[in-house]
Write a protein that holds these residues in place. Structure first.
Motif, PDB file in Angstrom:
ATOM      1  N   UNK A  26      11.716  26.094 -38.070  1.00  0.00           N
ATOM      2  CA  UNK A  26      12.969  25.378 -38.714  1.00  0.00           C
ATOM      3  C   UNK A  26      13.955  26.045 -39.153  1.00  0.00           C
ATOM      4  N   UNK A  27      13.809  27.183 -39.955  1.00  0.00           N
ATOM      5  CA  UNK A  27      14.901  28.115 -40.198  1.00  0.00           C
ATOM      6  C   UNK A  27      15.642  28.813 -39.076  1.00  0.00           C
ATOM      7  N   UNK A  28      14.798  29.191 -38.279  1.00  0.00           N
ATOM      8  CA  UNK A  28      15.204  29.950 -37.254  1.00  0.00           C
ATOM      9  C   UNK A  28      16.338  28.853 -36.464  1.00  0.00           C
ATOM     10  N   UNK A  29      15.807  27.870 -36.117  1.00  0.00           N
ATOM     11  CA  UNK A  29      16.537  26.768 -35.355  1.00  0.00           C
ATOM     12  C   UNK A  29      18.028  26.282 -36.212  1.00  0.00           C
ATOM     13  N   UNK A  30      17.756  26.082 -37.764  1.00  0.00           N
ATOM     14  CA  UNK A  30      18.971  25.797 -38.259  1.00  0.00           C
ATOM     15  C   UNK A  30      19.961  27.093 -38.454  1.00  0.00           C
ATOM     16  N   UNK A  31      19.669  28.177 -38.239  1.00  0.00           N
ATOM     17  CA  UNK A  31      20.566  29.084 -38.317  1.00  0.00           C
ATOM     18  C   UNK A  31      20.775  29.786 -36.816  1.00  0.00           C
ATOM     19  N   UNK A  32      20.307  29.471 -35.900  1.00  0.00           N
ATOM     20  CA  UNK A  32      20.280  29.714 -34.716  1.00  0.00           C
ATOM     21  C   UNK A  32      20.141  31.465 -34.490  1.00  0.00           C
ATOM     22  N   UNK A  33      19.067  31.840 -35.433  1.00  0.00           N
ATOM     23  CA  UNK A  33      18.732  33.234 -35.431  1.00  0.00           C
ATOM     24  C   UNK A  33      17.870  33.816 -34.259  1.00  0.00           C
ATOM     25  N   UNK A 219      26.766  36.553 -40.496  1.00  0.00           N
ATOM     26  CA  UNK A 219      25.853  36.816 -39.193  1.00  0.00           C
ATOM     27  C   UNK A 219      24.607  36.609 -39.112  1.00  0.00           C
ATOM     28  N   UNK A 220      24.207  35.773 -38.625  1.00  0.00           N
ATOM     29  CA  UNK A 220      22.422  35.317 -38.776  1.00  0.00           C
ATOM     30  C   UNK A 220      21.833  35.753 -37.414  1.00  0.00           C
ATOM     31  N   UNK A 221      22.260  36.585 -36.821  1.00  0.00           N
ATOM     32  CA  UNK A 221      21.442  37.152 -35.717  1.00  0.00           C
ATOM     33  C   UNK A 221      20.205  37.313 -35.999  1.00  0.00           C
ATOM     34  N   UNK A 222      19.868  37.862 -37.069  1.00  0.00           N
ATOM     35  CA  UNK A 222      18.665  38.372 -37.850  1.00  0.00           C
ATOM     36  C   UNK A 222      18.882  37.903 -39.348  1.00  0.00           C
ATOM     37  N   UNK A 223      17.586  36.904 -39.773  1.00  0.00           N
ATOM     38  CA  UNK A 223      17.447  36.400 -41.215  1.00  0.00           C
ATOM     39  C   UNK A 223      16.304  37.033 -41.785  1.00  0.00           C
ATOM     40  N   UNK A 224      16.346  37.017 -43.016  1.00  0.00           N
ATOM     41  CA  UNK A 224      15.347  37.805 -43.797  1.00  0.00           C
ATOM     42  C   UNK A 224      14.842  36.774 -44.935  1.00  0.00           C
ATOM     43  N   UNK A 225      13.963  35.926 -44.558  1.00  0.00           N
ATOM     44  CA  UNK A 225      13.725  35.063 -45.798  1.00  0.00           C
ATOM     45  C   UNK A 225      12.284  35.123 -46.354  1.00  0.00           C
ATOM     46  N   UNK A 226      12.355  34.470 -47.440  1.00  0.00           N
ATOM     47  CA  UNK A 226      10.802  34.534 -48.172  1.00  0.00           C
ATOM     48  C   UNK A 226      10.518  32.984 -48.458  1.00  0.00           C
ATOM     49  N   UNK A 227      11.053  32.370 -49.705  1.00  0.00           N
ATOM     50  CA  UNK A 227      10.749  31.343 -50.113  1.00  0.00           C
ATOM     51  C   UNK A 227      10.923  30.091 -49.224  1.00  0.00           C
ATOM     52  N   UNK A 228      11.818  29.876 -47.866  1.00  0.00           N
ATOM     53  CA  UNK A 228      11.849  29.023 -47.045  1.00  0.00           C
ATOM     54  C   UNK A 228      10.599  29.043 -46.540  1.00  0.00           C
ATOM     55  N   UNK A 229       9.920  30.205 -46.084  1.00  0.00           N
ATOM     56  CA  UNK A 229       8.750  30.211 -45.508  1.00  0.00           C
ATOM     57  C   UNK A 229       7.659  29.244 -46.066  1.00  0.00           C
ATOM     58  N   UNK A 230       7.750  29.100 -47.415  1.00  0.00           N
ATOM     59  CA  UNK A 230       6.616  28.765 -48.300  1.00  0.00           C
ATOM     60  C   UNK A 230       6.952  27.341 -48.767  1.00  0.00           C
TER      61      UNK A 230
END
Length: 374
Positions: A26-33, A219-230
């Motif tokens: 979901x977060x990959x789609x949201x950011x187009x990362x 720039x969201x080519x790469x995103x670095x996420x934690x809390x969203x995953x959980x």
């Protein structure tokens, strides 16, 4: 569910690994990362780093971030594949450089001095992958000026033993309403990194907050996420979620004892709760040593989709709930999560505790068995 696990402790945590995968997609789609660095430090925020990382690997995630060398070694033992990168966030002991290299970890570096010490301890056959940290306003670690960043990058480029794998910053206010400070950090990062001529393929500056609410600005080519995953909102209660996430963690227990208080009788230390009329109460085998905080007295729990209330002082290993009717021993109780058509969200739980979801999930202790639902 693994009943053999539950027999050892009738209080446990259920982790929905499909929910983790859903949230990542979901977060990959949201950011187009195109790339996701999954932050699995602190045992994946209490969810189980190895199980979570393996679930994410199964859907194509190849980059992970932890906080310590020990966490990195543990994760590498499970994800030994050549195409998996493990980043070490935060300050690391340069004296452990051989362990860092042996387990193919990529430390965050902030200074030429650290790199010089690392190189002094390395032999000519070793290669150190490095992530350049840039301090644009968090104030914890990282190159603290345009020149400092340039010096570190030049040092990496000039040494055949050093390999750049990334450059990043961390936002202090991406998940609250202080937009001016956020934009100041963003401007500094872009100015400094562009001045140093570090290619954008190395950039990763979108944490959970910026990925959710600022993905159009950075720039969201790469995103670095934690809390969203959980599955929880890092900006609660100030900011509303722009996307739907699935809850990952459920905290449950079972009634271990039940009896009826008579009028005037009290429970637990200090006798802080006294029955004003005959009252059914039950004891749950969970307490503050498990991470159910002492200050949670008065919090609700769910039994068969109905609300019961924590009463009296929470002790190290037990707590007491007041019920509107009799429930037998071994009845399941939900402390965080869904039961029937009701839910106690991690955001609601942490708000009652006067803290943030991050502290709650990382405080749930290791003596609570983790049961993984696939």
């Amino acid at each position: 569910m693994n009943n053999e696990v539950l027999l050892t402790r009738p209080s446990w945590i259920e982790i929905d690994l499909k929910a983790v995968q859903f949230n990542a997609k979901s977060i990959l789609k949201h950011t187009d990362a195109q790339r996701l660095i999954a932050v699995v430090k602190a045992n994946a925020y209490g969810h189980g780093a190895i199980k979570v990382a393996q679930a994410l690997y199964d859907i194509g995630v190849r980059d992970f971030a932890v906080a310590t060398i020990a966490e990195g070694i543990e994760l590498r033992s499970a994800l030994y594949y050549e195409n998996v990168k493990i980043i070490l966030l935060g300050v690391q002991d340069v004296n452990q450089i051989h362990e860092i290299i042996k387990y193919r970890l990529s430390p965050a570096v902030e200074s030429v001095d650290w790199l010089d010490q690392a190189l002094h301890g390395m032999n000519d056959s070793e290669i150190l992958n490095v992530e350049i940290a840039v301090d644009t306003g968090m104030g914890r670690m990282g190159a603290h000026s345009k020149q400092a960043l340039q010096d570190v990058y030049d040092k990496v480029k000039e040494s055949s033993l050093l390999q750049l794998t990334g450059v990043f910053t961390h936002f202090a206010t991406a998940d609250d309403n202080n937009q001016s400070y956020y934009m100041k950090q963003l401007k500094l990062f872009e100015e400094w990194v562009e001045s140093a001529d570090i290619p954008k393929k190395y950039w990763h500056l979108a944490n959970s907050g910026s990925s959710l609410w600022h993905y159009r600005e950075i720039n969201t080519q790469t995103i670095r996420v934690g809390s969203v995953l959980y599955g929880f909102n890092p900006g609660a209660p100030l900011l509303k979620m722009p996307i739907k996430l699935h809850s990952v963690l459920t905290l449950k227990s079972k009634i271990g004892a039940v009896h009826k208080l008579q009028t005037g009788e009290s429970v637990s230390y200090g006798a802080t709760y006294t029955a004003q009329e005959p009252q059914w109460v039950a004891t749950l085998p969970i307490g503050y040593a498990d991470g159910y905080l002492r200050r949670m007295a008065g919090m609700k729990v769910l039994i068969d989709g109905q609300i019961a209330t924590v009463v009296g002082r929470i002790t190290m290993d037990q707590l007491v709930i007041a019920m509107d009717r009799y429930h037998p021993i071994d009845t399941e109780v939900t402390l965080i999560g869904k039961s029937g058509n009701k839910e106690i969200s991690i955001e609601e739980f942490s708000s009652y505790a006067r803290t943030i979801p991050h502290e709650i999930v990382t405080s749930l202790s290791s003596r609570l068995p983790r049961v993984y639902i696939k």
